[in-house]
Scaffold this active site. Structure first.
Site, PDB file in Angstrom:
ATOM      1  N   TYR A 127      18.302  30.438   3.546  1.00 45.01           N
ATOM      2  CA  TYR A 127      17.274  31.295   4.137  1.00 45.01           C
ATOM      3  C   TYR A 127      17.547  31.596   5.604  1.00 45.01           C
ATOM      4  O   TYR A 127      18.001  30.734   6.364  1.00 45.01           O
ATOM      5  CB  TYR A 127      15.898  30.623   4.019  1.00 45.01           C
ATOM      6  CG  TYR A 127      15.308  30.660   2.630  1.00 45.01           C
ATOM      7  CD1 TYR A 127      15.038  31.872   2.001  1.00 45.01           C
ATOM      8  CD2 TYR A 127      15.021  29.485   1.951  1.00 45.01           C
ATOM      9  CE1 TYR A 127      14.485  31.906   0.730  1.00 45.01           C
ATOM     10  CE2 TYR A 127      14.467  29.510   0.680  1.00 45.01           C
ATOM     11  CZ  TYR A 127      14.203  30.733   0.073  1.00 45.01           C
ATOM     12  OH  TYR A 127      13.660  30.762  -1.189  1.00 45.01           O
ATOM     13  N   LYS A 165       0.844  -1.195   0.000  1.00 51.87           N
ATOM     14  CA  LYS A 165       0.000   0.000   0.000  1.00 51.87           C
ATOM     15  C   LYS A 165       0.877   1.241   0.000  1.00 51.87           C
ATOM     16  O   LYS A 165       2.096   1.173   0.193  1.00 51.87           O
ATOM     17  CB  LYS A 165      -0.904  -0.005   1.236  1.00 51.87           C
ATOM     18  CG  LYS A 165      -0.142  -0.029   2.547  1.00 51.87           C
ATOM     19  CD  LYS A 165      -1.069  -0.104   3.736  1.00 51.87           C
ATOM     20  CE  LYS A 165      -0.271  -0.108   5.043  1.00 51.87           C
ATOM     21  NZ  LYS A 165      -1.134  -0.052   6.224  1.00 51.87           N
TER      22      LYS A 165
END
Length: 348
Positions: free
Chosen positions: A251, A41
């Site tokens: 950043y 899955k």
């Protein structure tokens, strides 16, 4: 006007197919007299179900488990539908009719789903019983309902809530599973997923359902030596820079170079599942040299110190250190999350 083919991608998820196969064979051995299936899955836990399923099928896997009906389409060229169990079961008549027409095995999670399946014409199915995790599955008070005797049950399943730790609920669920399994006529019984295999033969029944451990995760320490890393995220170097002492990187200027540094910009960022949690703990590898991360991770890029690799240049490939137990300890993310968040661009 026809467009030229896209250039080669700058990201890649290397799958060690032999390690994947060896992991399943070891888990099958650890399952004793039970046969090991495979949970594929969530796109085989992020590694690509269409790629993983044929490898496992060739190894000898007979039982495959997915969650959503939409996950079946990529598998049907490789696996017989009767060998695919859909864990969420049929929500409505459309899903029941789809399962019936294709030949997939729905996992019946409620008496309502049992009636839906019978009304659709029925066929082989599985039944889930809740023994203590309180998610999907029949309540123990429902396991003697007459409607269940009308089903052609291949597997009756339950799922352990705390198999990755020594918790008293494990024994409680085991006892409840025995009672539930005795009440429902079926061809086989299944309780253990990856961690449950390590709990021993009492938990194995007829079929085990490993997922995480197939793909390199280690849910319990007893399994550490048996499981090999399977997934290796790789990215290209897209720039080499010389950074002066005192200059900041990335950043918010969270890193300041303590000396002149040679850095590399890597084509991997948080849009690819390489989250900012890695900033203080992550590193890449190049020819066995360690390249520590510098500053914050950007959406599509990260910067590393490549002082230890003077030969690295633009266009070279680096590999993210992604051993799942170590990565989980470093980031605080679960091993499941580390696999399933890997972005689509890594699969190009």
């Amino acid at each position: 006007m026809s467009l030229p083919a896209n250039p080669a991608p700058s990201l890649h998820l290397h799958i060690d197919e032999e390690a994947l196969g060896r992991n399943w064979k070891r888990l099958d051995t650890l399952s004793g007299t039970a046969r090991a299936g495979a949970a594929i899955k969530a796109n085989a836990y992020g590694l690509g179900a269409e790629r993983v399923a044929p490898i496992l099928h060739r190894c000898g896997v007979e039982d495959f488990f997915i969650a959503h009906w939409s996950e079946a389409s990529t598998l049907l060229d490789h696996i017989a539908p009767r060998n695919i169990s859909v864990l969420h079961g049929p929500r409505n008549t459309e899903e029941a009719a789809f399962a019936r027409s294709v030949g997939l095995r729905p996992v019946i999670n409620s008496l309502e789903q049992a009636h839906l399946w019978l009304n659709a014409g029925a066929g082989p199915c599985d039944v889930m019983v809740d023994t203590g995790i309180n998610r999907l599955g029949l309540d123990l008070s429902e396991v003697n309902d007459p409607v269940l005797r009308k089903l052609d049950v291949q597997l009756v399943l339950s799922h352990l809530a705390c198999a990755d730790e020594d918790h008293p609920l494990n024994l409680i669920q085991l006892e409840k599973a025995h009672n539930a399994f005795a009440a429902i006529s079926s061809a086989g019984k299944s309780l253990a997923s990856s961690a449950g295999i390590a709990l021993g033969p009492d938990y194995h029944f007829d079929v085990t359902r490993p997922g995480l451990a197939l793909y390199g995760g280690v849910p319990r320490s007893e399994m550490a030596e048996a499981i090999e890393q399977v997934a290796f995220p790789q990215a290209a170097v897209i720039a080499i820079r010389q950074v002066d002492a005192g200059a900041s990187i990335g950043y918010n200027a969270t890193f300041t170079a303590p000396r002149p540094m040679r850095t590399a910009v890597i084509s991997l960022g948080y849009a690819d599942g390489f989250l900012r949690l890695w900033a203080k703990a992550g590193c890449f590898q190049f020819e066995n040299k360690i390249l520590p991360l510098l500053g914050k991770i950007s959406m599509d890029m990260a910067v590393v110190d490549c002082s230890a690799a003077p030969d690295i240049s633009e266009g070279d490939w680096v590999t993210l250190a992604y051993g799942l137990p170590e990565a989980s300890a470093a980031t605080g993310l679960s091993q499941y999350e580390l696999l399933t968040i890997l972005g689509q661009r890594l699969h190009d």
